[in-house]
Design a protein around this motif. Structure first.
Motif, mmCIF file in Angstrom:
data_model
loop_
_atom_site.group_PDB
_atom_site.id
_atom_site.type_symbol
_atom_site.label_atom_id
_atom_site.label_comp_id
_atom_site.label_asym_id
_atom_site.label_seq_id
_atom_site.Cartn_x
_atom_site.Cartn_y
_atom_site.Cartn_z
ATOM 1 N N GLU A 1 -9.324 -5.650 15.348
ATOM 2 C CA GLU A 1 -9.725 -6.583 14.280
ATOM 3 C C GLU A 1 -9.076 -7.958 14.434
ATOM 4 O O GLU A 1 -9.341 -8.861 13.638
ATOM 5 N N ASP B 1 -8.699 -7.635 4.176
ATOM 6 C CA ASP B 1 -9.866 -8.464 3.847
ATOM 7 C C ASP B 1 -9.909 -9.660 4.791
ATOM 8 O O ASP B 1 -9.127 -9.728 5.745
ATOM 9 N N TYR C 1 -5.945 0.284 5.714
ATOM 10 C CA TYR C 1 -7.283 -0.049 6.211
ATOM 11 C C TYR C 1 -8.162 -0.637 5.107
ATOM 12 O O TYR C 1 -8.866 -1.632 5.312
ATOM 13 N N LYS C 2 -8.099 -0.015 3.923
ATOM 14 C CA LYS C 2 -8.943 -0.448 2.798
ATOM 15 C C LYS C 2 -8.486 -1.780 2.210
ATOM 16 O O LYS C 2 -9.260 -2.485 1.572
ATOM 17 N N ALA C 3 -7.209 -2.121 2.429
ATOM 18 C CA ALA C 3 -6.653 -3.342 1.835
ATOM 19 C C ALA C 3 -6.945 -4.593 2.663
ATOM 20 O O ALA C 3 -6.811 -5.718 2.175
ATOM 21 N N GLU D 1 0.834 -1.198 0.000
ATOM 22 C CA GLU D 1 0.000 0.000 0.000
ATOM 23 C C GLU D 1 0.870 1.249 0.000
ATOM 24 O O GLU D 1 1.975 1.248 0.533
ATOM 25 N N HIS E 1 -6.422 -0.162 15.593
ATOM 26 C CA HIS E 1 -7.382 -0.768 14.666
ATOM 27 C C HIS E 1 -7.075 -2.249 14.438
ATOM 28 O O HIS E 1 -7.985 -3.091 14.471
ATOM 29 N N SER F 1 -2.837 5.047 5.574
ATOM 30 C CA SER F 1 -4.294 5.160 5.418
ATOM 31 C C SER F 1 -4.841 4.158 4.415
ATOM 32 O O SER F 1 -5.988 3.708 4.527
ATOM 33 N N ASP F 2 -4.035 3.765 3.440
ATOM 34 C CA ASP F 2 -4.482 2.786 2.444
ATOM 35 C C ASP F 2 -4.544 1.368 3.014
ATOM 36 O O ASP F 2 -5.225 0.499 2.453
ATOM 37 N N THR G 1 -6.599 -11.508 5.464
ATOM 38 C CA THR G 1 -5.451 -10.774 5.998
ATOM 39 C C THR G 1 -5.138 -11.234 7.410
ATOM 40 O O THR G 1 -6.015 -11.245 8.278
#
Length: 394
Positions: free
Chosen positions: A213, A178, A174-176, A167, A209, A171-172, A181
């Motif tokens: 998770e 799945d 978080y979106k990556a 990434e 975060h 910040s990217d 992961t």
């Protein structure tokens, strides 16, 4: 046959070598075969943490070599247990350690721990590891694939292991993430990528975060660890608690050693991982001596003083040579000057060597400085005197 000819004939040419032949080192000064002295602002790429010829380290190595250099890990190894305890104590984390021989091996161990964790803790196996662009994690097939630099992923060595993605920013990440992961692997200061520290708040937010998770945070401290950035670990400086941390470089003061430490002590069991040489008598005795030297310096405030002094020198360079450098970057004694072009970067390194100063390159345009943690103010002064002489000719 001279040394250069001998090297080119018998050693695989995987490095673009300089053929200065160093024969002795004292503190942060090296001497070549002709007696010329060089101030060492590279410390073997951050390895010689207590400098050259350190008496405490040399004595520890010699005394251990007279007794036992190596036995297998099938027997308990006293200095290994003591070094593990010392690292855990200095880190402030409740972790256990596996010893290897290098940073790449430590990162391999971290990835293995993460993948087994992903198998035993979820209904569906998790195995993917997210890293960052411009990162560097090693040269083995797996760690080179974990490295977020496309230039390392040449087709010569393919196919590479699956399960890694890169990434552009924190910040990217978080979106990556799945449902496959299992971990995020980061350097808190990207070394080979250009001596680029991340913001403390964004790292703390990411750590929180990932913990929420159930995803592992792996921090590669191969270069940032062992007081390089000020605290014992950069993780301490960022006030986070990773799941896994890797160390190498400065831990042995020049003797090859790597370590992977984790709070998930139950994941690996007998037979899951191993190393013939990892954590042997010689390397762990060296590690104990190194930490003894550096802990004393840290507690006296000398390390903090050296960091501040070095940073001030770099700020003066940027102020006085704004035509060559944009800014100074980094933390502690892991520093860089962002040159205005790659051509300037290359010329600075080459001209510095001519003036008797060893500096490094990182990223596309950064002149990198990784002096020994024990470097004296006198050596810093002399090094920057030579550096100014070198860059004044450009």
């Amino acid at each position: 046959m001279n040394l250069e000819q001998q090297d080119k004939k018998y050693v695989l040419q995987t490095y673009a070598r300089d053929y200065t032949n160093f024969v002795k080192g004292v503190g942060s000064t090296l001497y070549d075969e002709n007696g010329k002295d060089y101030i060492d602002f590279a410390s073997g790429i951050g390895v010689n943490s207590v400098g050259h010829g350190n008496e405490k380290l040399a004595s520890a190595i010699c005394e251990q070599a007279k007794n036992i250099i190596h036995i297998s890990n099938l027997q308990v190894i006293e200095p290994q247990a003591k070094l593990a305890e010392k690292i855990v104590e200095l880190s402030g984390y409740d972790m256990a350690i596996f010893f290897a021989n290098s940073g790449a091996e430590a990162n391999e161990g971290a990835i293995k721990i993460a993948r087994k964790y992903g198998e035993i803790n979820f209904d569906e196996k998790r195995y993917k590891v997210i890293t960052l662009e411009h990162s560097f994690h090693g040269r083995t097939i797996t760690t080179v694939k974990a490295t977020g630099q496309e230039s390392f992923h040449t087709p010569h060595f393919s196919p590479y292991p699956a399960g890694f993605s890169y990434e552009k920013s924190i910040s990217d990440v978080y979106k990556a993430i799945d449902d496959e992961t299992v971990a995020v692997l980061i350097e808190l200061v990207q070394g080979e990528g250009g001596v680029q520290p991340f913001e403390k708040k964004e790292i703390q937010d990411l750590a929180a975060h990932l913990k929420a998770e159930g995803i592992l945070l792996i921090v590669d401290e191969v270069q940032t660890g062992v007081y390089r950035t000020g605290e014992f670990l950069a993780s301490n400086l960022y006030e986070i608690e990773p799941d896994i941390i890797t160390l190498a470089k400065g831990l042995g003061g020049g003797v090859p050693i790597g370590a992977v430490m984790t709070k998930h002590k139950e994941v690996l069991s007998a037979g899951d991982h191993g190393s013939t040489f990892g954590g042997n008598y010689l390397s762990t005795s060296a590690g104990l001596a190194v930490l003894d030297v550096l802990e004393t310096l840290y507690e006296s405030g000398a390390i903090a003083e050296a960091h501040l002094y070095f940073e001030q020198k770099l700020e003066n360079i940027v102020k006085n040579y704004g035509d060559l450098f944009e800014k100074e970057v980094g933390l502690g004694l892991m520093r860089g000057l962002r040159a205005k072009s790659s051509e300037i970067q290359t010329a600075v390194q080459k001209q510095s060597l001519q003036e008797g100063l060893i500096v490094l390159k990182a990223g596309r345009n950064t002149v990198r400085f990784l002096p020994s943690i024990t470097i004296s103010k006198e050596e810093i002064d002399e090094g920057f005197k030579r550096f100014e002489k070198a860059i004044s000719t450009l």
